[in-house]
Each structure stands twice: as structure tokens, then as C-alpha cells.
Design a protein around this motif. Structure first.
Motif, PDB file in Angstrom:
ATOM      1  N   LEU A  65     100.958  44.505  35.727  1.00  0.00           N
ATOM      2  CA  LEU A  65     100.555  43.096  35.717  1.00  0.00           C
ATOM      3  C   LEU A  65     101.271  42.331  34.608  1.00  0.00           C
ATOM      4  N   LYS A  66     101.325  42.924  33.426  1.00  0.00           N
ATOM      5  CA  LYS A  66     101.976  42.256  32.286  1.00  0.00           C
ATOM      6  C   LYS A  66     103.453  41.991  32.584  1.00  0.00           C
ATOM      7  N   LYS A  67     104.094  42.941  33.227  1.00  0.00           N
ATOM      8  CA  LYS A  67     105.508  42.789  33.617  1.00  0.00           C
ATOM      9  C   LYS A  67     105.702  41.552  34.485  1.00  0.00           C
ATOM     10  N   HIS A  68     104.660  41.211  35.256  1.00  0.00           N
ATOM     11  CA  HIS A  68     104.719  40.059  36.154  1.00  0.00           C
ATOM     12  C   HIS A  68     104.026  38.827  35.568  1.00  0.00           C
ATOM     13  N   GLY A  69     103.750  38.870  34.260  1.00  0.00           N
ATOM     14  CA  GLY A  69     103.184  37.710  33.580  1.00  0.00           C
ATOM     15  C   GLY A  69     101.710  37.464  33.861  1.00  0.00           C
ATOM     16  N   ILE A  70     100.973  38.529  34.183  1.00  0.00           N
ATOM     17  CA  ILE A  70      99.554  38.386  34.496  1.00  0.00           C
ATOM     18  C   ILE A  70      98.727  39.185  33.493  1.00  0.00           C
ATOM     19  N   GLU A  71      97.754  38.528  32.902  1.00  0.00           N
ATOM     20  CA  GLU A  71      96.813  39.184  31.984  1.00  0.00           C
ATOM     21  C   GLU A  71      95.465  39.302  32.678  1.00  0.00           C
ATOM     22  N   THR A  72      94.689  40.301  32.289  1.00  0.00           N
ATOM     23  CA  THR A  72      93.324  40.444  32.799  1.00  0.00           C
ATOM     24  C   THR A  72      92.434  41.026  31.716  1.00  0.00           C
ATOM     25  N   SER A  73      91.207  40.612  31.701  1.00  0.00           N
ATOM     26  CA  SER A  73      90.220  41.173  30.773  1.00  0.00           C
ATOM     27  C   SER A  73      89.111  41.876  31.562  1.00  0.00           C
ATOM     28  N   HIS A  74      89.406  42.210  32.810  1.00  0.00           N
ATOM     29  CA  HIS A  74      88.417  42.810  33.704  1.00  0.00           C
ATOM     30  C   HIS A  74      87.881  44.133  33.153  1.00  0.00           C
ATOM     31  N   ARG A  75      86.619  44.363  33.394  1.00  0.00           N
ATOM     32  CA  ARG A  75      85.966  45.646  33.111  1.00  0.00           C
ATOM     33  C   ARG A  75      85.411  46.181  34.425  1.00  0.00           C
ATOM     34  N   ALA A  76      85.612  47.455  34.673  1.00  0.00           N
ATOM     35  CA  ALA A  76      85.185  48.067  35.928  1.00  0.00           C
ATOM     36  C   ALA A  76      83.680  47.921  36.132  1.00  0.00           C
ATOM     37  N   ARG A  77      83.319  47.684  37.387  1.00  0.00           N
ATOM     38  CA  ARG A  77      81.909  47.591  37.753  1.00  0.00           C
ATOM     39  C   ARG A  77      81.713  48.099  39.165  1.00  0.00           C
ATOM     40  N   GLN A  78      80.489  48.456  39.461  1.00  0.00           N
ATOM     41  CA  GLN A  78      80.141  48.928  40.792  1.00  0.00           C
ATOM     42  C   GLN A  78      79.618  47.756  41.613  1.00  0.00           C
ATOM     43  N   VAL A  79      79.915  47.756  42.895  1.00  0.00           N
ATOM     44  CA  VAL A  79      79.404  46.744  43.816  1.00  0.00           C
ATOM     45  C   VAL A  79      77.879  46.872  43.868  1.00  0.00           C
ATOM     46  N   THR A  80      77.200  45.731  43.840  1.00  0.00           N
ATOM     47  CA  THR A  80      75.739  45.706  43.887  1.00  0.00           C
ATOM     48  C   THR A  80      75.258  45.151  45.227  1.00  0.00           C
ATOM     49  N   LYS A  81      73.993  45.334  45.508  1.00  0.00           N
ATOM     50  CA  LYS A  81      73.419  44.760  46.730  1.00  0.00           C
ATOM     51  C   LYS A  81      73.553  43.241  46.707  1.00  0.00           C
ATOM     52  N   GLU A  82      73.421  42.635  45.541  1.00  0.00           N
ATOM     53  CA  GLU A  82      73.535  41.181  45.410  1.00  0.00           C
ATOM     54  C   GLU A  82      74.935  40.693  45.807  1.00  0.00           C
ATOM     55  N   ASP A  83      75.951  41.501  45.560  1.00  0.00           N
ATOM     56  CA  ASP A  83      77.320  41.116  45.939  1.00  0.00           C
ATOM     57  C   ASP A  83      77.443  40.840  47.442  1.00  0.00           C
ATOM     58  N   PHE A  84      76.707  41.594  48.245  1.00  0.00           N
ATOM     59  CA  PHE A  84      76.762  41.396  49.696  1.00  0.00           C
ATOM     60  C   PHE A  84      76.152  40.056  50.109  1.00  0.00           C
ATOM     61  N   LYS A  85      75.289  39.523  49.258  1.00  0.00           N
ATOM     62  CA  LYS A  85      74.659  38.229  49.534  1.00  0.00           C
ATOM     63  C   LYS A  85      75.432  37.076  48.908  1.00  0.00           C
ATOM     64  N   SER A  86      76.045  37.320  47.761  1.00  0.00           N
ATOM     65  CA  SER A  86      76.658  36.208  47.030  1.00  0.00           C
ATOM     66  C   SER A  86      78.150  36.024  47.295  1.00  0.00           C
ATOM     67  N   PHE A  87      78.853  37.074  47.714  1.00  0.00           N
ATOM     68  CA  PHE A  87      80.283  36.933  47.984  1.00  0.00           C
ATOM     69  C   PHE A  87      80.526  36.666  49.458  1.00  0.00           C
ATOM     70  N   GLU A  88      81.422  35.734  49.706  1.00  0.00           N
ATOM     71  CA  GLU A  88      81.805  35.386  51.078  1.00  0.00           C
ATOM     72  C   GLU A  88      82.706  36.465  51.682  1.00  0.00           C
ATOM     73  N   TYR A  89      83.644  36.977  50.871  1.00  0.00           N
ATOM     74  CA  TYR A  89      84.594  37.991  51.319  1.00  0.00           C
ATOM     75  C   TYR A  89      84.536  39.196  50.390  1.00  0.00           C
ATOM     76  N   ILE A  90      84.379  40.369  50.971  1.00  0.00           N
ATOM     77  CA  ILE A  90      84.544  41.624  50.246  1.00  0.00           C
ATOM     78  C   ILE A  90      85.747  42.296  50.881  1.00  0.00           C
ATOM     79  N   LEU A  91      86.807  42.408  50.101  1.00  0.00           N
ATOM     80  CA  LEU A  91      88.108  42.840  50.610  1.00  0.00           C
ATOM     81  C   LEU A  91      88.425  44.233  50.095  1.00  0.00           C
ATOM     82  N   CYS A  92      88.364  45.218  50.971  1.00  0.00           N
ATOM     83  CA  CYS A  92      88.558  46.590  50.531  1.00  0.00           C
ATOM     84  C   CYS A  92      89.987  47.071  50.773  1.00  0.00           C
ATOM     85  N   MET A  93      90.302  48.196  50.146  1.00  0.00           N
ATOM     86  CA  MET A  93      91.680  48.670  50.099  1.00  0.00           C
ATOM     87  C   MET A  93      92.046  49.676  51.182  1.00  0.00           C
TER      88      MET A  93
END
Length: 159
Positions: A65-93
Motif C-alpha cells: 500500500l505504501k508503495k502505491h501512496g496509500i496509508e492505513t491505520s486499520h486494526r483487524a476485527r471480526q464481522v459482527t451480527k450488527e454488520d449484517f444490519k448496518s452495512f449495505e455491501y459485504i464484499l468477500c474475497m
């Protein structure tokens, strides 16, 4: 999250939200920022497992990411039941993520999330974004390039 904002949550499993999904999140956030629509989106990422909750993304992914000029401060988290209600799109790999998320969604009453492969937006029709964890820097670069292609199309179709 307000009703007028769209939302996307890239999700992976094998490496627990430290490889593919944080790359997709960071790429999408940068594209939305450059397009001037980032304020219209809630953007995050997660994993179906709890293996690396609280961890930074893999150092090889951060370097890519840094090579492409992108920074992130993300911390890993697990998907919650609330995510299924609050997110419009869940995009898996990959198909395993898709199956697991669809299984989990069935236990959530009135979920609204559209669960789909991020790769379904790939103009090169590479539907699966392979886990680079046991691979090389080149494998992380391939994930980055595929995320760029997919996120570009996803943003164009949903903005």
C-alpha cells in the motif's frame, strides 16, 4: 451511519483481516476520497474469524500500500451480527468467505447487507482474490491490482 450514506465492508478469513480485506478497504477509501465521495460512504473491513483481532495489517500488505501512496491505520476485527444490519455491501474475497457469511447472515433477523464477491466487479473476470499470506510480495501486489480493478468498478456502479 445516516440513511443517506452508502457502506461497504470487505471481508476475508484465512489471515483474519490482515491481508486482502484491509488492502481492499484502503484502496476503496483512497478512490472514494479522490472521487470526492468519501463522505457519502462508511468504509471498514473485517474477517469471519477472530484470529488477529486488534492486529495491524500484514507488513507486506502495508509495504505494498505504501508503495502505491496509500496509508492505513486499520486494526483487524471480526464481522459482527450488527454488520449484517448496518452495512449495505459485504464484499468477500473467495467462495469460502461467501459461504461462511451467508451462513452467519441467516442467524441475523432482518439483515440488509448484500453479500457478494468483490471479484464479481473485476473487469478481467477474476472472481476470486487469492490469499497472499503464504506467498510473496508479488502475491500482495496481485491482490492490490485486483482490488484496484474491482473497487473502481464497484465505486462507479454505486456512487
Amino acid at each position: 451511519m445516516t440513511a443517506s450514506r452508502k457502506s461497504s465492508l470487505p471481508v476475508c478469513l484465512k489471515s483474519g483481516n490482515i491481508c486482502r480485506s484491509p488492502i481492499a478497504e484502503a484502496v476503496f477509501r483512497k478512490m472514494a476520497t479522490e472521487a470526492g465521495v468519501v463522505d457519502n460512504w462508511v468504509i471498514d473491513s473485517g474477517a469471519t474469524s477472530d484470529w488477529n483481532v486488534g492486529s495491524l495489517p500484514d507488513t507486506r500488505g502495508l509495504a505494498c500500500l505504501k508503495k502505491h501512496g496509500i496509508e492505513t491505520s486499520h486494526r483487524a476485527r471480526q464481522v459482527t451480527k450488527e454488520d449484517f444490519k448496518s452495512f449495505e455491501y459485504i464484499l468477500c474475497m473467495d467462495e469460502s468467505n461467501l459461504s461462511e457469511l451467508n451462513r452467519k447472515a441467516k442467524s441475523v433477523k432482518d439483515y440488509k447487507a448484500k453479500i457478494e464477491l468483490l471479484g464479481s466487479y473485476d473487469p478481467q473476470n477474476q472472481r476470486i482474490i487469492k490469499d497472499p499470506y503464504y506467498g510473496s510480495d508479488e502475491d500482495f501486489e496481485k491482490v492490490y491490482e485486483q482490488c484496484v480493478r474491482c473497487c473502481k468498478v464497484f465505486l462507479e456502479r454505486n456512487s
